[in-house]
Design a protein around this motif. Structure first.
Motif, PDB file in Angstrom:
ATOM      1  N   CYS A  51       1.661  -2.665  -3.895  1.00  0.00           N
ATOM      2  CA  CYS A  51       0.457  -2.043  -3.330  1.00  0.00           C
ATOM      3  C   CYS A  51       0.704  -1.689  -1.861  1.00  0.00           C
ATOM      4  CB  CYS A  51      -0.742  -2.984  -3.479  1.00  0.00           C
ATOM      5  SG  CYS A  51      -1.098  -3.451  -5.191  1.00  0.00           S
ATOM      6  N   HIS A  52       1.665  -0.775  -1.647  1.00  0.00           N
ATOM      7  CA  HIS A  52       2.039  -0.440  -0.270  1.00  0.00           C
ATOM      8  C   HIS A  52       0.887   0.238   0.468  1.00  0.00           C
ATOM      9  CE1 HIS A  52       6.130  -1.482  -1.339  1.00  0.00           C
ATOM     10  NE2 HIS A  52       6.098  -0.639  -2.359  1.00  0.00           N
ATOM     11  N   ARG A  53       0.158   1.091  -0.227  1.00  0.00           N
ATOM     12  CA  ARG A  53      -0.919   1.842   0.436  1.00  0.00           C
ATOM     13  C   ARG A  53      -2.007   0.909   0.933  1.00  0.00           C
ATOM     14  NH1 ARG A  53      -3.397   6.159  -3.317  1.00  0.00           N
ATOM     15  NH2 ARG A  53      -1.404   7.188  -2.862  1.00  0.00           N
ATOM     16  N   ASN A  54      -2.462   0.020   0.080  1.00  0.00           N
ATOM     17  CA  ASN A  54      -3.524  -0.903   0.481  1.00  0.00           C
ATOM     18  C   ASN A  54      -3.058  -1.846   1.585  1.00  0.00           C
ATOM     19  OD1 ASN A  54      -5.057   0.311  -1.454  1.00  0.00           O
ATOM     20  ND2 ASN A  54      -5.178  -1.444  -2.826  1.00  0.00           N
ATOM     21  N   THR A  55      -1.813  -2.303   1.484  1.00  0.00           N
ATOM     22  CA  THR A  55      -1.284  -3.195   2.517  1.00  0.00           C
ATOM     23  C   THR A  55      -1.245  -2.501   3.873  1.00  0.00           C
ATOM     24  OG1 THR A  55       0.074  -4.342   0.859  1.00  0.00           O
ATOM     25  CG2 THR A  55       0.672  -4.631   3.182  1.00  0.00           C
ATOM     26  N   ALA A  56      -0.818  -1.234   3.868  1.00  0.00           N
ATOM     27  CA  ALA A  56      -0.760  -0.483   5.124  1.00  0.00           C
ATOM     28  C   ALA A  56      -2.150  -0.267   5.710  1.00  0.00           C
ATOM     29  CB  ALA A  56      -0.072   0.857   4.891  1.00  0.00           C
ATOM     30  N   MET A  57      -3.132   0.018   4.850  1.00  0.00           N
ATOM     31  CA  MET A  57      -4.490   0.230   5.322  1.00  0.00           C
ATOM     32  C   MET A  57      -5.058  -1.032   5.947  1.00  0.00           C
ATOM     33  SD  MET A  57      -5.974   2.548   2.172  1.00  0.00           S
ATOM     34  CE  MET A  57      -7.668   2.418   2.731  1.00  0.00           C
ATOM     35  N   GLU A 103     -11.761   3.029  -4.079  1.00  0.00           N
ATOM     36  CA  GLU A 103     -10.628   3.530  -4.859  1.00  0.00           C
ATOM     37  C   GLU A 103     -11.015   3.684  -6.319  1.00  0.00           C
ATOM     38  OE1 GLU A 103      -6.964   1.594  -2.252  1.00  0.00           O
ATOM     39  OE2 GLU A 103      -7.700   0.578  -4.043  1.00  0.00           O
ATOM     40  N   TYR A 107      -7.004   2.808 -10.600  1.00  0.00           N
ATOM     41  CA  TYR A 107      -5.894   2.464  -9.711  1.00  0.00           C
ATOM     42  C   TYR A 107      -5.486   1.015  -9.966  1.00  0.00           C
ATOM     43  CZ  TYR A 107      -3.236   2.093  -5.341  1.00  0.00           C
ATOM     44  OH  TYR A 107      -2.243   1.899  -4.404  1.00  0.00           O
ATOM     45  N   CYS A 109      -3.952  -1.228  -8.209  1.00  0.00           N
ATOM     46  CA  CYS A 109      -4.130  -2.224  -7.153  1.00  0.00           C
ATOM     47  C   CYS A 109      -5.587  -2.520  -6.862  1.00  0.00           C
ATOM     48  CB  CYS A 109      -3.433  -1.758  -5.880  1.00  0.00           C
ATOM     49  SG  CYS A 109      -1.629  -1.716  -6.003  1.00  0.00           S
ATOM     50  N   TRP A 231     -10.520   9.208  -4.120  1.00  0.00           N
ATOM     51  CA  TRP A 231      -9.574   9.193  -3.004  1.00  0.00           C
ATOM     52  C   TRP A 231     -10.118   9.916  -1.787  1.00  0.00           C
ATOM     53  CZ3 TRP A 231      -6.402   5.513  -3.177  1.00  0.00           C
ATOM     54  CH2 TRP A 231      -5.810   5.088  -4.375  1.00  0.00           C
ATOM     55  N   ALA A 235     -10.364   8.280   1.963  1.00  0.00           N
ATOM     56  CA  ALA A 235      -9.840   8.894   3.185  1.00  0.00           C
ATOM     57  C   ALA A 235     -10.909   9.013   4.262  1.00  0.00           C
ATOM     58  CB  ALA A 235      -9.258  10.269   2.859  1.00  0.00           C
TER      59      ALA A 235
END
Length: 263
Positions: A51-57, A103, A107, A109, A231, A235
């Motif tokens: 879950c790279h996107r959620n972690t980055a957010m 989300e 999805y 994650c 999505w 955003a």
């Protein structure tokens, strides 16, 4: 934020120690809630390394909150105060959580909620979410439209109209008693906000509501997703995190960068 600034200023000026204790307790409680919310977001929306996107957010939002708090302690941040910073930190954490919860349910994650698992609850939940969203947008639009946030001058046409009405009342002898005088003075007083700004805020609120109900143009007739999901909503909400944090950071550093200007 305006309430937090006034609350901090009024509480700090009181001599009774209870006010100071209340400010400290409120600040600590809000920071504790924000930290707990970030921890929960990692557990719910970033359970694996995939879950790279959620972690980055989550990480970027948490880093922004840390920068806001550290900037508050800087000696050149004359407007810095922990209570407003705690309010902004908690609000940014909430916005990040709201973005993650928007989300799509497909999805991987995104954790499956009770509403996602039970189709019978989906329609009532969507109705409640829609009504709550509409009430929130209307309230925010009314509060913003009636305020003078940008220090705008009242519309000249509105002021001229008020003066004309007052002059007409005086010619007709509308000051027969004291009560009528009070009413005439209130009606003839200058308008304290801009009509153009008021209607602009309501127009933006109407457009925002339309985009929410249509999923920012991505919803279909048979779409089962909740209002505000998708999505595009993710955003917009996550962008609001950075807009909120950026505006507050500017409010902290602007007096130091431009000492000759009034803020």
């Amino acid at each position: 934020l305006d309430v937090a600034f006034r609350w901090s200023k009024n509480g700090g000026s009181r001599e009774h120690g209870g006010w100071i204790a209340g400010l400290v307790a409120s600040t600590c409680a809000m920071y504790a809630c924000a930290i707990a919310l970030f921890v929960r977001m990692y557990e719910w929306y970033a359970p694996s390394r995939d879950c790279h996107r959620n972690t980055a957010m989550i990480t970027s939002a948490a880093a922004l909150c840390v920068v806001i708090t550290l900037t508050t302690f800087h000696p050149r941040a004359r407007e810095g105060c922990l209570l407003p910073s705690a309010v902004v930190t908690l609000y940014c954490a909430y916005l990040c959580y709201s973005a993650l919860s928007s989300e799509p349910s497909t999805y991987t994650c995104r954790p499956e909620s009770i509403i996602d698992a039970n189709e019978a609850l989906r329609k009532p939940a969507n109705t409640v979410a829609t009504v709550f969203t509409l009430i929130s947008v209307i309230y925010a639009a009314v509060r913003a439209g009636e305020s003078n946030f940008w220090n705008m001058d009242p519309d000249e046409s509105a002021t001229e109209l008020a003066e004309t009405l007052r002059d007409d009342d005086e010619e007709l002898g509308a000051d027969s008693d004291e009560d009528e005088d009070d009413g005439d003075n209130a009606r003839g007083a200058p308008i304290k906000y801009s009509y153009s700004f008021f209607h602009t805020i309501f127009a933006l609120a109407a457009m925002y509501t339309a985009m929410l109900l249509t999923g920012w143009g991505t919803r279909h007739k048979d779409d089962s997703e909740a209002v505000g999901s998708g999505w595009a909503s993710v955003a917009v909400k996550f962008g609001s995190v950075w807009v909120t944090g950026g505006m507050y950071l500017w409010a902290l550093i602007a007096p130091a960068l431009f000492p000759d200007r009034e803020f």
